[in-house]
Design a protein around this motif. Structure first.
Motif, short mmCIF file in Angstrom:
data_model
loop_
_atom_site.label_atom_id
_atom_site.label_comp_id
_atom_site.label_asym_id
_atom_site.label_seq_id
_atom_site.Cartn_x
_atom_site.Cartn_y
_atom_site.Cartn_z
N GLN A 201 0.84 -1.19 0.00
CA GLN A 201 0.00 0.00 0.00
C GLN A 201 0.88 1.25 0.00
OE1 GLN A 201 -3.44 0.05 -0.20
NE2 GLN A 201 -3.09 -2.12 -0.62
N TYR A 202 0.65 2.14 -0.92
CA TYR A 202 1.41 3.38 -1.03
C TYR A 202 0.55 4.52 -0.52
CZ TYR A 202 4.64 0.80 -3.96
OH TYR A 202 5.55 -0.11 -4.43
N PRO A 203 1.19 5.59 -0.01
CA PRO A 203 0.41 6.75 0.41
C PRO A 203 -0.22 7.43 -0.80
CG PRO A 203 2.75 7.23 0.52
CD PRO A 203 2.62 5.77 0.18
N PRO A 204 -1.22 8.24 -0.57
CA PRO A 204 -1.82 8.98 -1.69
C PRO A 204 -0.76 9.84 -2.37
CG PRO A 204 -3.10 9.28 0.33
CD PRO A 204 -1.85 8.54 0.71
N ILE A 205 -0.92 10.02 -3.65
CA ILE A 205 0.03 10.83 -4.42
C ILE A 205 -0.13 12.29 -4.02
CG2 ILE A 205 0.59 11.66 -6.73
CD1 ILE A 205 -0.10 8.84 -7.73
N ASP A 206 0.99 12.92 -3.68
CA ASP A 206 1.02 14.33 -3.30
C ASP A 206 2.07 15.03 -4.16
OD1 ASP A 206 1.22 16.86 -2.20
OD2 ASP A 206 1.40 16.16 -0.14
N THR A 207 1.65 15.62 -5.24
CA THR A 207 2.61 16.26 -6.15
C THR A 207 3.19 17.54 -5.58
OG1 THR A 207 0.84 17.39 -7.35
CG2 THR A 207 1.57 15.25 -8.22
N GLU A 208 2.58 18.10 -4.55
CA GLU A 208 3.14 19.32 -3.95
C GLU A 208 4.50 19.01 -3.30
OE1 GLU A 208 2.25 22.72 -0.57
OE2 GLU A 208 0.66 21.31 -1.08
N VAL A 209 4.58 17.94 -2.55
CA VAL A 209 5.84 17.55 -1.92
C VAL A 209 6.87 17.23 -3.00
CG1 VAL A 209 6.96 15.79 -0.49
CG2 VAL A 209 4.75 16.75 0.19
N PHE A 210 6.47 16.48 -4.00
CA PHE A 210 7.35 16.10 -5.10
C PHE A 210 7.85 17.34 -5.84
CE2 PHE A 210 7.66 13.36 -9.16
CZ PHE A 210 8.90 12.88 -8.80
N GLY A 211 6.95 18.27 -6.11
CA GLY A 211 7.32 19.52 -6.80
C GLY A 211 8.26 20.37 -5.97
N ASN A 212 8.02 20.43 -4.65
CA ASN A 212 8.91 21.18 -3.77
C ASN A 212 10.31 20.57 -3.78
OD1 ASN A 212 6.90 22.98 -3.06
ND2 ASN A 212 6.37 21.93 -1.18
N SER A 213 10.38 19.25 -3.79
CA SER A 213 11.66 18.56 -3.85
C SER A 213 12.38 18.89 -5.16
CB SER A 213 11.44 17.05 -3.72
OG SER A 213 12.65 16.36 -3.78
N ALA A 214 11.66 18.91 -6.25
CA ALA A 214 12.25 19.24 -7.54
C ALA A 214 12.74 20.69 -7.56
CB ALA A 214 11.24 19.02 -8.67
N ASN A 215 11.97 21.61 -6.99
CA ASN A 215 12.36 23.01 -6.95
C ASN A 215 13.62 23.20 -6.10
OD1 ASN A 215 11.85 25.84 -7.58
ND2 ASN A 215 11.45 26.04 -5.39
N LEU A 216 13.66 22.54 -4.94
CA LEU A 216 14.83 22.59 -4.09
C LEU A 216 16.05 22.03 -4.82
CD1 LEU A 216 16.10 23.12 -1.29
CD2 LEU A 216 15.28 20.84 -0.62
#
Length: 109
Positions: free
Chosen positions: A9-24
Protein backbone atom coordinates in the motif's frame (compact mmCIF):
# COMPACT_ATOMS: atom_id res chain seq x y z
CA UNK A 1 -4.35 -16.17 -2.89
CA UNK A 2 -4.05 -13.51 -5.49
CA UNK A 3 -1.28 -10.93 -5.70
CA UNK A 4 -3.82 -8.21 -4.99
CA UNK A 5 -4.00 -9.23 -1.33
CA UNK A 6 -0.23 -8.87 -0.94
CA UNK A 7 0.23 -5.67 -2.89
CA UNK A 8 2.09 -2.96 -1.00
CA UNK A 9 0.00 0.00 0.00
CA UNK A 10 1.41 3.38 -1.03
CA UNK A 11 0.41 6.75 0.41
CA UNK A 12 -1.82 8.98 -1.69
CA UNK A 13 0.03 10.83 -4.42
CA UNK A 14 1.02 14.33 -3.30
CA UNK A 15 2.61 16.26 -6.15
CA UNK A 16 3.14 19.32 -3.95
CA UNK A 17 5.84 17.55 -1.92
CA UNK A 18 7.35 16.10 -5.10
CA UNK A 19 7.32 19.52 -6.80
CA UNK A 20 8.91 21.18 -3.77
CA UNK A 21 11.66 18.56 -3.85
CA UNK A 22 12.25 19.24 -7.54
CA UNK A 23 12.36 23.01 -6.95
CA UNK A 24 14.83 22.59 -4.09
CA UNK A 25 16.96 20.35 -6.31
CA UNK A 26 17.13 23.08 -8.97
CA UNK A 27 18.52 25.47 -6.36
CA UNK A 28 21.07 22.89 -5.26
CA UNK A 29 22.11 22.28 -8.88
CA UNK A 30 23.04 25.97 -8.99
CA UNK A 31 25.32 25.44 -5.99
CA UNK A 32 26.96 22.43 -7.64
CA UNK A 33 27.47 24.53 -10.76
CA UNK A 34 29.13 27.25 -8.68
CA UNK A 35 31.54 24.71 -7.17
CA UNK A 36 32.35 22.93 -10.44
CA UNK A 37 32.77 26.22 -12.28
CA UNK A 38 35.27 27.39 -9.65
CA UNK A 39 37.23 24.14 -10.00
CA UNK A 40 37.11 24.35 -13.80
CA UNK A 41 38.03 28.01 -14.20
CA UNK A 42 40.40 28.57 -11.27
CA UNK A 43 43.42 26.23 -11.43
CA UNK A 44 44.80 27.59 -8.14
CA UNK A 45 41.55 26.77 -6.36
CA UNK A 46 41.46 23.29 -7.92
CA UNK A 47 45.07 22.56 -6.98
CA UNK A 48 44.64 23.73 -3.38
CA UNK A 49 41.40 21.78 -3.00
CA UNK A 50 43.09 18.60 -4.23
CA UNK A 51 46.15 19.13 -2.06
CA UNK A 52 44.08 19.60 1.07
CA UNK A 53 41.84 16.65 0.28
CA UNK A 54 44.78 14.36 -0.43
CA UNK A 55 46.27 15.42 2.92
CA UNK A 56 43.00 14.53 4.66
CA UNK A 57 42.26 18.13 5.63
CA UNK A 58 38.47 17.80 5.46
CA UNK A 59 37.69 20.93 7.50
CA UNK A 60 39.90 23.07 5.27
CA UNK A 61 38.32 21.59 2.13
CA UNK A 62 34.86 22.40 3.45
CA UNK A 63 36.06 25.88 4.41
CA UNK A 64 37.25 26.51 0.84
CA UNK A 65 33.90 25.41 -0.54
CA UNK A 66 31.98 27.41 2.08
CA UNK A 67 33.74 30.58 0.90
CA UNK A 68 31.91 30.25 -2.42
CA UNK A 69 28.54 31.99 -2.77
CA UNK A 70 26.36 28.96 -2.00
CA UNK A 71 22.74 28.90 -0.90
CA UNK A 72 22.78 25.44 0.65
CA UNK A 73 25.07 23.37 2.91
CA UNK A 74 27.94 21.44 1.36
CA UNK A 75 29.23 18.18 2.79
CA UNK A 76 32.45 16.69 1.47
CA UNK A 77 34.11 13.29 1.56
CA UNK A 78 37.10 12.16 -0.44
CA UNK A 79 39.30 9.25 -1.33
CA UNK A 80 42.77 9.22 -2.85
CA UNK A 81 41.11 9.22 -6.27
CA UNK A 82 38.00 11.39 -5.97
CA UNK A 83 36.02 13.97 -4.05
CA UNK A 84 32.31 13.59 -3.32
CA UNK A 85 30.40 16.82 -2.75
CA UNK A 86 26.89 16.63 -1.34
CA UNK A 87 24.61 19.62 -1.29
CA UNK A 88 22.13 19.51 1.58
CA UNK A 89 19.23 21.90 2.14
CA UNK A 90 20.08 25.15 3.92
CA UNK A 91 17.46 24.25 6.52
CA UNK A 92 18.64 21.08 8.30
CA UNK A 93 15.01 20.20 9.10
CA UNK A 94 14.25 19.96 5.38
CA UNK A 95 15.23 16.53 4.12
CA UNK A 96 13.21 16.50 0.93
CA UNK A 97 16.23 16.39 -1.37
CA UNK A 98 20.00 16.32 -1.59
CA UNK A 99 22.41 16.12 -4.49
CA UNK A 100 25.75 14.36 -4.67
CA UNK A 101 28.52 14.84 -7.20
CA UNK A 102 31.65 12.74 -7.52
CA UNK A 103 34.64 14.36 -9.21
CA UNK A 104 37.49 12.03 -10.08
CA UNK A 105 41.11 13.17 -10.10
CA UNK A 106 42.84 9.87 -10.61
CA UNK A 107 42.52 8.19 -14.03
CA UNK A 108 42.61 4.62 -12.72
CA UNK A 109 39.95 5.27 -10.07
Amino acid sequence: MSNLNHRQQYPPIDTEVFGNSANLSKEMITDLYTITNQIDTNPQFARRLMELAQQGQRDQVIDMINRLPLTHRPDVTFTPGAIVIKILPANPANNSAFLALTLIWKKSF
